[in-house]
Design an enzyme around this catalytic site. Structure first.
Site, PDB file in Angstrom:
ATOM      1  N   PHE A 113       0.854  -1.185   0.000  1.00 40.17           N
ATOM      2  CA  PHE A 113       0.000   0.000   0.000  1.00 40.17           C
ATOM      3  C   PHE A 113       0.896   1.244   0.000  1.00 40.17           C
ATOM      4  O   PHE A 113       1.851   1.325   0.774  1.00 40.17           O
ATOM      5  CB  PHE A 113      -0.892  -0.018   1.235  1.00 40.17           C
ATOM      6  CG  PHE A 113      -1.959   1.022   1.231  1.00 40.17           C
ATOM      7  CD1 PHE A 113      -3.083   0.873   0.434  1.00 40.17           C
ATOM      8  CD2 PHE A 113      -1.852   2.160   2.018  1.00 40.17           C
ATOM      9  CE1 PHE A 113      -4.073   1.832   0.430  1.00 40.17           C
ATOM     10  CE2 PHE A 113      -2.836   3.125   2.014  1.00 40.17           C
ATOM     11  CZ  PHE A 113      -3.952   2.956   1.214  1.00 40.17           C
ATOM     12  N   ASP A 184       2.228  -6.029   7.743  1.00 36.11           N
ATOM     13  CA  ASP A 184       1.052  -5.174   7.812  1.00 36.11           C
ATOM     14  C   ASP A 184      -0.173  -6.066   7.577  1.00 36.11           C
ATOM     15  O   ASP A 184      -0.288  -6.719   6.527  1.00 36.11           O
ATOM     16  CB  ASP A 184       1.157  -4.072   6.748  1.00 36.11           C
ATOM     17  CG  ASP A 184       0.048  -3.041   6.901  1.00 36.11           C
ATOM     18  OD1 ASP A 184      -1.063  -3.420   7.345  1.00 36.11           O
ATOM     19  OD2 ASP A 184       0.278  -1.866   6.570  1.00 36.11           O
ATOM     20  N   TYR A 209     -10.496  -0.329  11.054  1.00 31.81           N
ATOM     21  CA  TYR A 209     -11.741   0.148  10.439  1.00 31.81           C
ATOM     22  C   TYR A 209     -12.138  -0.650   9.212  1.00 31.81           C
ATOM     23  O   TYR A 209     -13.168  -0.377   8.623  1.00 31.81           O
ATOM     24  CB  TYR A 209     -11.643   1.641  10.083  1.00 31.81           C
ATOM     25  CG  TYR A 209     -10.409   2.024   9.290  1.00 31.81           C
ATOM     26  CD1 TYR A 209     -10.336   1.769   7.927  1.00 31.81           C
ATOM     27  CD2 TYR A 209      -9.326   2.619   9.913  1.00 31.81           C
ATOM     28  CE1 TYR A 209      -9.201   2.103   7.204  1.00 31.81           C
ATOM     29  CE2 TYR A 209      -8.188   2.963   9.196  1.00 31.81           C
ATOM     30  CZ  TYR A 209      -8.131   2.700   7.840  1.00 31.81           C
ATOM     31  OH  TYR A 209      -7.007   3.021   7.133  1.00 31.81           O
ATOM     32  N   LYS A 210     -11.303  -1.635   8.813  1.00 30.70           N
ATOM     33  CA  LYS A 210     -11.644  -2.463   7.648  1.00 30.70           C
ATOM     34  C   LYS A 210     -12.452  -3.668   8.132  1.00 30.70           C
ATOM     35  O   LYS A 210     -13.570  -3.497   8.599  1.00 30.70           O
ATOM     36  CB  LYS A 210     -10.369  -2.814   6.883  1.00 30.70           C
ATOM     37  CG  LYS A 210      -9.737  -1.559   6.248  1.00 30.70           C
ATOM     38  CD  LYS A 210      -8.402  -1.805   5.572  1.00 30.70           C
ATOM     39  CE  LYS A 210      -7.867  -0.498   4.991  1.00 30.70           C
ATOM     40  NZ  LYS A 210      -6.438  -0.530   4.692  1.00 30.70           N
ATOM     41  N   ARG A 356     -12.839  -3.804  -6.842  1.00 28.59           N
ATOM     42  CA  ARG A 356     -12.623  -4.648  -5.660  1.00 28.59           C
ATOM     43  C   ARG A 356     -13.938  -5.003  -4.984  1.00 28.59           C
ATOM     44  O   ARG A 356     -14.814  -4.139  -4.834  1.00 28.59           O
ATOM     45  CB  ARG A 356     -11.816  -3.899  -4.594  1.00 28.59           C
ATOM     46  CG  ARG A 356     -10.430  -3.566  -4.916  1.00 28.59           C
ATOM     47  CD  ARG A 356      -9.646  -3.252  -3.646  1.00 28.59           C
ATOM     48  NE  ARG A 356     -10.218  -2.206  -2.797  1.00 28.59           N
ATOM     49  CZ  ARG A 356      -9.646  -1.772  -1.692  1.00 28.59           C
ATOM     50  NH1 ARG A 356      -8.512  -2.307  -1.257  1.00 28.59           N
ATOM     51  NH2 ARG A 356     -10.208  -0.822  -0.974  1.00 28.59           N
TER      52      ARG A 356
HETATM   53  C1  LIG Z   1      -5.762   0.826   4.640  1.00 27.07           C
HETATM   54  C2  LIG Z   1      -4.287   0.745   4.687  1.00 27.07           C
HETATM   55  C3  LIG Z   1      -3.516   1.801   5.215  1.00 27.07           C
HETATM   56  C4  LIG Z   1      -4.152   3.075   5.678  1.00 27.07           C
HETATM   57  O1  LIG Z   1      -3.363   3.728   6.624  1.00 27.07           O
HETATM   58  P1  LIG Z   1      -4.015   4.840   7.575  1.00 27.07           P
HETATM   59  O2  LIG Z   1      -2.869   5.474   8.229  1.00 27.07           O
HETATM   60  O3  LIG Z   1      -4.953   4.129   8.502  1.00 27.07           O
HETATM   61  O4  LIG Z   1      -4.789   5.779   6.706  1.00 27.07           O
HETATM   62  C5  LIG Z   1      -2.145   1.630   5.302  1.00 27.07           C
HETATM   63  N1  LIG Z   1      -1.549   0.492   4.872  1.00 27.07           N
HETATM   64  C6  LIG Z   1      -2.250  -0.538   4.351  1.00 27.07           C
HETATM   65  C7  LIG Z   1      -1.550  -1.764   3.896  1.00 27.07           C
HETATM   66  C8  LIG Z   1      -3.636  -0.418   4.214  1.00 27.07           C
HETATM   67  O5  LIG Z   1      -4.339  -1.404   3.662  1.00 27.07           O
END
Ligand SMILES: *Cc1c(COP(=O)(O)O)cnc(C)c1O
Length: 397
Positions: A113, A184, A209-210, A356
């Site tokens: 990400f 992660d 939050y996911k 998705r």
């Molecule tokens: C959703 C997601 C994020 C989002 O990071 P935030 O700091 O919560 O906005 C970061 N890394 C990954 C791999 C994600 O899927």
């Protein structure tokens, strides 16, 4: 007793008739969250500053951390919540680099990400001194783990394709090369059984939050392997990660173990919603969840491939190589997704061309999957996406 997935749907406040396949981006509202947040607000109103002691607000980051720790196989007492995932990535990477002195390469992949990569870039730039981020294709990670690598920084499930890395195998390889591994779990926690202890992860981070349904902007988590707990330095040395915050020392002394990865004041209202969301997980058998998720995803994949041959499946078919989302590629993916959303089937879009669909068995069943297949088939066959209104890009896709 097997988890009753017909009953779990009623635990969420979802708009009637909506087919919500975007819980991999933002989980729905747990019914008890309203009341739990109202209670926290009431504590604020009545107790004011006393809430930190009398309502136990200050202890929440560790208590919630342990509830998440159970879902990801972390040892009790080694997970805390707070801040956002981007911050937790930064903290984990800074700590891991300090534990491997003399090496300067961080290895990640092009499926990671962007925020994880951006945070790494920023940290490495600040460290200077030859530190560098090395990016390879996801399939090439194993071979790229050399003795130059200090830290392997990977997201277990690719946010676009849903492809899942082999955590134990890659971690073992990293350890054999003298490197540490940060995982992660943004698209893993609450999506399938995770065992960071068996997998050997040195650090694990993720958001709530996911799939965990903690609410928009819910705090992130970080877990540190017990073997590093007292050695890992906290790069963001805020007062609440201090051993004795209320001693107000002029100099920082790290808190015990994972406590040092706290930074500043915890988000009490957001933690109340997360606490309610985690109640649901207490009653879920994660193996049952995985079986159900795979069955629903298989049903969706088969349905779409049969009905809409023009969509290209980018998610691996093998169960062990995927998480709990299904993605298809199409040049008009953005407009097609807007057409789906307009018809009550909510997924999302990731540039340049990925549609998705998150599969969350707590509130998605066969009926939703079949409806999503039917609506998708209609949108593609009748080119319902070919509408200027569906081409207007919103800030969040
Ligand atoms: C959703 C997601 C994020 C989002 O990071 P935030 O700091 O919560 O906005 C970061 N890394 C990954 C791999 C994600 O899927």
């Amino acid at each position: 007793m097997p988890t009753d997935f017909a009953a779990t749907r009623a635990l969420f406040d979802l708009p009637a008739g909506l087919c919500y396949l975007d819980g991999n981006s933002l989980g729905p509202l747990p019914r008890t969250a309203r009341e739990r947040m109202a209670r926290a607000m009431d504590e604020w109103g009545r107790l004011l500053i006393g809430g930190w002691n009398q309502a136990g607000w200050m202890a929440q980051p560790g208590l919630l951390g342990d509830r998440i720790g159970r879902l990801i196989g972390a040892e009790p007492g080694h997970t805390v919540v707070g801040d956002t995932l981007s911050i937790k990535v930064y903290q984990a990477l800074a700590a891991a680099l300090a534990l491997v002195p003399g090496r300067r390469i961080v290895l990640s992949d092009t499926g990671n990400f962007p925020s994880d990569l951006y945070m790494a870039e920023g940290l490495l730039r600040m460290l200077g001194d030859g530190h560098a981020l090395r990016l390879v294709e996801p399939e090439a990670v194993g071979d790229a783990i050399t003795e130059e690598v200090a830290v392997l920084l990977l997201t277990e499930v690719d946010y676009r394709t849903g492809r899942r890395h082999d955590m134990p195998a890659l971690t073992r390889k990293a350890h054999e090369a003298g490197a540490l591994a940060i995982w992660d779990l943004a698209h893993s926690a609450g999506a399938f059984p995770v065992d960071v202890t068996a997998g050997g992860a040195d650090f694990a981070v993720g958001c709530t939050y996911k799939y965990l349904n903690g609410g928009p902007g819910a705090p992130a988590f970080i877990a540190v392997a017990p073997r590093h707990a007292e050695a890992a330095p906290a790069a963001l040395s805020g007062w609440l990660g201090h051993r004795a915050p209320f001693a107000f020392d002029l100099s920082y002394v790290p808190g015990r173990g994972v406590e040092r990865f706290r930074v500043g004041t915890p988000p009490v209202l957001a933690m109340a919603a997360l606490d309610a969301a985690l109640d649901i997980w207490d009653a879920i058998d994660m193996e049952d969840l995985r079986q159900r998720s795979l069955a629903l995803a298989d049903r969706f994949i088969k349905g779409v491939l049969d009905a809409v041959p023009e969509l290209e499946l980018v998610t691996p078919r093998e169960a062990e190589r995927r998480g709990s989302q299904v993605s298809f590629r199409h040049p008009e993916g953005y407009a097609a997704m807007q057409a789906l959303i307009a018809r009550g089937v909510v997924g999302d879009f990731r540039a340049p061309d990925i549609m998705r669909f998150g599969i969350a068995p707590l509130y998605i069943g066969e009926a939703e999957i079949d409806r999503a297949v039917d609506v998708l088939a209609e949108v593609m066959e009748r080119r319902l996406w070919d509408n200027p209104a569906y081409r207007i890009r919103a800030p969040v896709t």
